[in-house]
Design an enzyme around this catalytic site. Structure first.
Site, PDB file in Angstrom:
ATOM      1  CG  HIS A  42       2.424   3.899   5.683  1.00  0.00           C
ATOM      2  ND1 HIS A  42       3.175   5.043   5.715  1.00  0.00           N
ATOM      3  CD2 HIS A  42       1.269   4.220   5.057  1.00  0.00           C
ATOM      4  CE1 HIS A  42       2.496   6.008   5.130  1.00  0.00           C
ATOM      5  NE2 HIS A  42       1.341   5.545   4.724  1.00  0.00           N
TER       6      HIS A  42
ATOM      7  CG  ASP B 140      -5.512   1.776   1.499  1.00  0.00           C
ATOM      8  OD1 ASP B 140      -6.483   2.533   1.454  1.00  0.00           O
ATOM      9  OD2 ASP B 140      -4.409   2.039   0.990  1.00  0.00           O
TER      10      ASP B 140
ATOM     11  CG  HIS C 221      -0.639   6.079  -3.240  1.00  0.00           C
ATOM     12  ND1 HIS C 221      -0.858   6.312  -1.898  1.00  0.00           N
ATOM     13  CD2 HIS C 221      -0.596   7.322  -3.814  1.00  0.00           C
ATOM     14  CE1 HIS C 221      -0.929   7.616  -1.687  1.00  0.00           C
ATOM     15  NE2 HIS C 221      -0.788   8.249  -2.831  1.00  0.00           N
TER      16      HIS C 221
HETATM   17  N1  ACO Z   1       3.445  -7.735   2.943  1.00  0.00           N
HETATM   18  C1  ACO Z   1       4.572  -8.466   3.104  1.00  0.00           C
HETATM   19  N2  ACO Z   1       5.787  -7.934   3.241  1.00  0.00           N
HETATM   20  C2  ACO Z   1       5.878  -6.599   3.216  1.00  0.00           C
HETATM   21  C3  ACO Z   1       4.749  -5.773   3.075  1.00  0.00           C
HETATM   22  C4  ACO Z   1       3.498  -6.386   2.926  1.00  0.00           C
HETATM   23  N3  ACO Z   1       2.393  -5.667   2.778  1.00  0.00           N
HETATM   24  N4  ACO Z   1       5.147  -4.487   3.080  1.00  0.00           N
HETATM   25  C5  ACO Z   1       6.465  -4.507   3.232  1.00  0.00           C
HETATM   26  N5  ACO Z   1       6.915  -5.768   3.316  1.00  0.00           N
HETATM   27  C6  ACO Z   1       8.289  -6.203   3.539  1.00  0.00           C
HETATM   28  C7  ACO Z   1       9.139  -5.977   2.287  1.00  0.00           C
HETATM   29  O1  ACO Z   1       9.130  -7.115   1.458  1.00  0.00           O
HETATM   30  C8  ACO Z   1      10.482  -5.718   2.908  1.00  0.00           C
HETATM   31  O2  ACO Z   1      11.020  -6.954   3.338  1.00  0.00           O
HETATM   32  P1  ACO Z   1      12.610  -7.224   3.240  1.00  0.00           P
HETATM   33  O3  ACO Z   1      13.227  -6.252   4.189  1.00  0.00           O
HETATM   34  O4  ACO Z   1      12.773  -8.642   3.608  1.00  0.00           O
HETATM   35  O5  ACO Z   1      12.992  -6.939   1.805  1.00  0.00           O
HETATM   36  C9  ACO Z   1      10.167  -4.935   4.172  1.00  0.00           C
HETATM   37  O6  ACO Z   1       8.848  -5.346   4.539  1.00  0.00           O
HETATM   38  C10 ACO Z   1      10.214  -3.435   3.981  1.00  0.00           C
HETATM   39  O7  ACO Z   1       9.279  -3.085   2.961  1.00  0.00           O
HETATM   40  P2  ACO Z   1       9.556  -2.029   1.820  1.00  0.00           P
HETATM   41  O8  ACO Z   1       8.910  -2.519   0.560  1.00  0.00           O
HETATM   42  O9  ACO Z   1      10.999  -1.674   1.765  1.00  0.00           O
HETATM   43  O10 ACO Z   1       8.772  -0.786   2.392  1.00  0.00           O
HETATM   44  P3  ACO Z   1       8.366   0.491   1.568  1.00  0.00           P
HETATM   45  O11 ACO Z   1       8.374   1.610   2.529  1.00  0.00           O
HETATM   46  O12 ACO Z   1       9.187   0.661   0.350  1.00  0.00           O
HETATM   47  O13 ACO Z   1       6.890   0.156   1.060  1.00  0.00           O
HETATM   48  C11 ACO Z   1       4.553  -0.076   1.020  1.00  0.00           C
HETATM   49  C12 ACO Z   1       5.746   0.600   1.698  1.00  0.00           C
HETATM   50  C13 ACO Z   1       4.592   0.212  -0.496  1.00  0.00           C
HETATM   51  C14 ACO Z   1       3.283   0.545   1.567  1.00  0.00           C
HETATM   52  C15 ACO Z   1       4.619  -1.583   1.294  1.00  0.00           C
HETATM   53  O14 ACO Z   1       4.548  -1.818   2.682  1.00  0.00           O
HETATM   54  C16 ACO Z   1       3.513  -2.342   0.566  1.00  0.00           C
HETATM   55  O15 ACO Z   1       3.681  -2.700  -0.594  1.00  0.00           O
HETATM   56  N6  ACO Z   1       2.363  -2.599   1.259  1.00  0.00           N
HETATM   57  C17 ACO Z   1       1.239  -3.253   0.623  1.00  0.00           C
HETATM   58  C18 ACO Z   1       0.461  -2.263  -0.223  1.00  0.00           C
HETATM   59  C19 ACO Z   1      -0.316  -1.285   0.626  1.00  0.00           C
HETATM   60  O16 ACO Z   1      -1.007  -1.655   1.566  1.00  0.00           O
HETATM   61  N7  ACO Z   1      -0.232  -0.009   0.236  1.00  0.00           N
HETATM   62  C20 ACO Z   1      -0.997   1.064   0.902  1.00  0.00           C
HETATM   63  C21 ACO Z   1      -0.080   1.978   1.637  1.00  0.00           C
HETATM   64  S1  ACO Z   1      -1.009   3.189   2.490  1.00  0.00           S
HETATM   65  C22 ACO Z   1      -1.446   4.300   1.307  1.00  0.00           C
HETATM   66  O17 ACO Z   1      -0.822   4.529   0.328  1.00  0.00           O
HETATM   67  C23 ACO Z   1      -2.654   4.967   1.522  1.00  0.00           C
END
Ligand code: ACO
Length: 484
Positions: A362, A418, A323
Site C-alpha cells: 500500500h 483487498d 486500486h
Molecule cells: N507484490 C510484490 N512486490 C510488491 C508489491 C506486491 N503486491 N507491492 C509493492 N511491491 C514492491 C515493488 O515492486 C517495489 O519493490 P522495489 O523497491 O524492489 O522496486 C516495492 O515493493 C515498493 O512498491 P511500490 O510499487 O513503489 O509501491 P507503491 O506505493 O507505488 O504501490 C501498490 C502501492 C500499487 C498498492 C502496490 O503495492 C501494488 O501494486 N500492490 C498490489 C495491488 C494491490 O493490492 N492494490 C490494492 C491497494 S489497496 C486499494 O487501493 C484499496
C-alpha cells in the site's frame, strides 16, 4: 533555463512552538530582519548566510541554492512547505523559478482535509476522528456515511431523516434500464456502473448547481441511494434476469442483497449475518483520504463539473487492478495458485519480479491495513453461514510466508483491504467481476465528502499540475515527401 550547478542544499529545519507566521511568501528581505519578516508572514529571505541554530529556531526551512549561494527561508506549517514558496528560487530573474518534482504525488499534500486520518506506520484509520474498529463494531453504513459527509454522528432524528431520503432515492429512471439492455451479457459490471452513473447527470440537470448546498444534498441522496440500484441492475443484466426494484422496508445493505438475489419470493428476507457483514464491509470502504479515486473525484470536480460526471471518473479510477480492481485480481491469483503446495513457487515468482502478490502493499500503510484485520474476522462469520471458502487456506499461507519473508518484510508489504474481501464476496455468491462494484458503492460517500470539501475550500482551484518538459525545442515542419 538556469545554468547547471551544484544541487540545492537544504540547510536545516528551524523548529519552534507555537508557529508564529503564515505561509505566504513575501518580497526578498535582508537576513538581519529574518525573524521580523517571518513574523509578518513573509516567507523567503535570500542572500545572507544562516544564523546560529539558537538564533534561528523558527518553524521554517532554510535552503541554500548552491548554484549561486543564495539562501532562502521557507515557512513550515503542519510539517509542510508550500511548493509555491519554491518558485522564487531562481538563478536569473528571467527563470521560471523552482518547482518540486513528485511523480505520482508520493510526497505531496494536495489539500487540507478533515475527513479521514490514516497513520500508515501504525496502521490507524479514522473517519472524522472515530476509529475504524469502533465504527465497524457499533455503527451502520448509512450512519457512517452521514458522519463522513457531515462531520458529526447524527442524532436520532437526523439519522431517521437521512435514512429516509437515501431510501427514497433508490429508484432509477426507467430509461436507464434501456442503457443497460444495450450492453453485452458479459459486459463488466464496473463498465456498466461507470456509464450509468455518468448518465445520471443527464437526468438531473439541477446537479450543475454545485455551489447550492440544497442541490448538493439532493445529489448526495441520489448518488448514495442509486449506486446500489445501478450495481444490482448491472449484475442482473449479466445474468439475463429481470431487474428487482428496491424494497424500502429493508436496510441499505439488505435492500442491495434483495435487488441482487431475489427470485420468486414475495418478500426477500436477507440473512442477518450476511446483511451485517456487507454493512461492515461498506463501512470499511467508505473513505480512504487522498487515494487514486478520491484524487480523480477532486481533480475532475475541480473543473466544476456535476457530481455524477465526477463520480463516474472516480469509479473509473477505482476500476484499475492497482486500486479497487485489486480484490478481483486477488481472487484470480488465488485460483491460479490453486493449492497451498503451490504457494512457495508463486512467492518465488513474485520475488523474481515476475508477478505481484495482489492484495499486498500500500502506498500509505507500511503496517497491517487495519481494515484487512476486520475483514479477516468477518470472513469466518460469513463462512459459518455459507460454508468455508477453500481459497482461504491459500490466502493464509501466502500471508504466513510473506510476513516472514525478507523481500516483503524489508519493503514493508502487508495485506491490504483487498486481500480477504474477495473470499467473502465469493462465499456470498458474487462473481469476481462484481468485487470492484462492491467497493464503489460505499466509497461514493467518501468521494462526495472529498468533492464537497474541495469545492468549499477557498484555496482550491482547477486542478492543473506542472510538468518538466524535456522534449524537443522548436523545429521546422518536414514535408511528407522529405521524411526518411
Ligand atoms: N507484490 C510484490 N512486490 C510488491 C508489491 C506486491 N503486491 N507491492 C509493492 N511491491 C514492491 C515493488 O515492486 C517495489 O519493490 P522495489 O523497491 O524492489 O522496486 C516495492 O515493493 C515498493 O512498491 P511500490 O510499487 O513503489 O509501491 P507503491 O506505493 O507505488 O504501490 C501498490 C502501492 C500499487 C498498492 C502496490 O503495492 C501494488 O501494486 N500492490 C498490489 C495491488 C494491490 O493490492 N492494490 C490494492 C491497494 S489497496 C486499494 O487501493 C484499496
Amino acid at each position: 533555463m538556469a545554468a547547471p550547478g551544484p544541487p540545492l542544499n537544504i540547510v536545516h529545519v528551524n523548529h519552534s512552538r507555537p508557529a508564529k507566521f503564515g505561509v505566504q511568501c513575501g518580497p526578498y528581505a535582508e537576513v538581519e530582519t529574518l525573524s521580523t519578516t517571518a513574523e509578518k508572514g513573509q516567507g523567503m529571505n535570500p542572500t545572507k548566510p544562516a544564523s546560529t541554530a539558537a538564533e534561528t529556531r523558527r518553524d521554517s526551512l532554510t535552503i541554500i541554492d548552491n548554484r549561486n549561494g543564495r539562501q532562502y527561508e521557507v515557512p513550515i506549517k503542519n510539517d509542510t512547505i508550500r511548493a509555491m514558496d519554491l518558485r522564487q528560487i531562481k538563478v536569473h530573474e528571467s527563470d521560471f523559478g523552482m518547482m518540486n518534482y513528485d511523480p505520482a504525488f508520493s510526497n505531496t499534500a494536495s489539500c487540507i482535509s478533515k475527513v479521514t486520518f490514516i497513520d500508515g506506520d501504525k496502521g490507524i484509520l479514522r473517519y472524522r476522528g472515530y476509529s475504524i474498529e469502533e465504527l465497524s463494531d457499533k455503527s451502520t453504513y448509512p450512519e457512517t456515511a452521514y458522519l463522513i459527509l457531515h462531520g458529526e454522528l447524527p442524532t436520532q432524528s437526523q439519522l431517521k431523516e437521512w435514512t429516509y431520503h437515501i431510501t427514497h432515492h433508490t429508484f432509477i429512471h426507467e430509461s436507464i434500464k434501456k442503457f443497460l439492455d444495450g450492453f453485452h451479457y458479459d459486459a463488466h459490471p464496473m463498465g456498466m456502473l461507470i456509464s450509468t452513473v455518468a448518465a445520471l447527470s443527464t437526468f438531473y440537470p439541477d446537479a450543475k448547481d454545485i455551489f447550492n448546498p440544497e442541490s448538493r444534498l439532493k445529489q448526495t441522496y441520489r448518488l448514495i441511494g442509486k449506486m446500489p440500484t445501478l450495481a444490482a441492475f448491472a449484475y442482473r443484466h449479466s445474468l439475463g434476469m429481470p431487474y428487482v426494484y428496491p424494497d424500502n422496508d429493508l436496510s441499505y445493505s439488505g435492500n442491495f442483497l434483495n435487488m441482487l438475489f431475489r427470485t420468486t419470493e414475495l418478500q426477500y428476507r436477507p440473512n442477518p449475518t450476511l446483511e451485517r457483514a456487507l454493512d461492515i464491509l461498506f463501512i470499511l470502504h467508505a473513505d480512504h483520504e487522498q487515494n487514486c479515486s478520491s484524487t480523480a473525484m477532486r481533480g475532475v470536480g475541480s473543473s466544476h463539473v456535476d457530481p455524477y460526471s465526477a463520480t463516474a471518473a472516480a469509479t473509473a479510477a477505482l476500476y484499475g487492478p492497482l486500486h479497487g480492481g485489486a480484490n478481483e485480481q486477488v481472487l484470480r491469483m488465488l485460483l491460479e495458485i490453486g493449492t497451498v503446495n503451490n504457494v512457495p513457487a508463486y512467492i518465488k515468482s513474485v520475488k523474481a519480479g515476475e508477478k505481484l502478490l495482489m492484495g499486498f502493499g500500500h502506498r500509505v500503510y507500511k503496517n497491517y491495513d487495519p481494515r484487512a484485520r476486520i475483514v479477516k474476522r468477518i470472513a469466518y462469520e460469513v463462512f459459518d453461514v455459507m460454508g468455508r471458502n477453500p481459497l482461504i487456506d491459500i490466502a493464509l499461507e501466502c500471508e504466513r510466508i510473506a510476513l516472514e519473508d525478507e523481500y516483503f518484510v524489508t519493503r514493508r508489504l502487508y495485506p491490504n483491504v483487498d486481500f480477504y474481501t474477495g473470499l467473502i464476496y465469493q462465499a456470498m455468491g458474487f462473481p469476481v467481476t462484481m468485487f470492484p462494484v462492491l467497493f464503489a458503492i460505499p466509497r461514493t460517500s467518501g468521494w462526495i465528502a472529498q468533492w464537497e470539501e474541495m469545492l468549499l475550500d477557498a484555496e482550491q482551484k482547477i486542478s492543473r499540475p506542472r510538468q518538466v518538459y524535456l522534449g524537443y525545442d522548436l523545429r521546422s515542419y518536414i514535408p511528407l515527401d522529405h521524411r526518411k
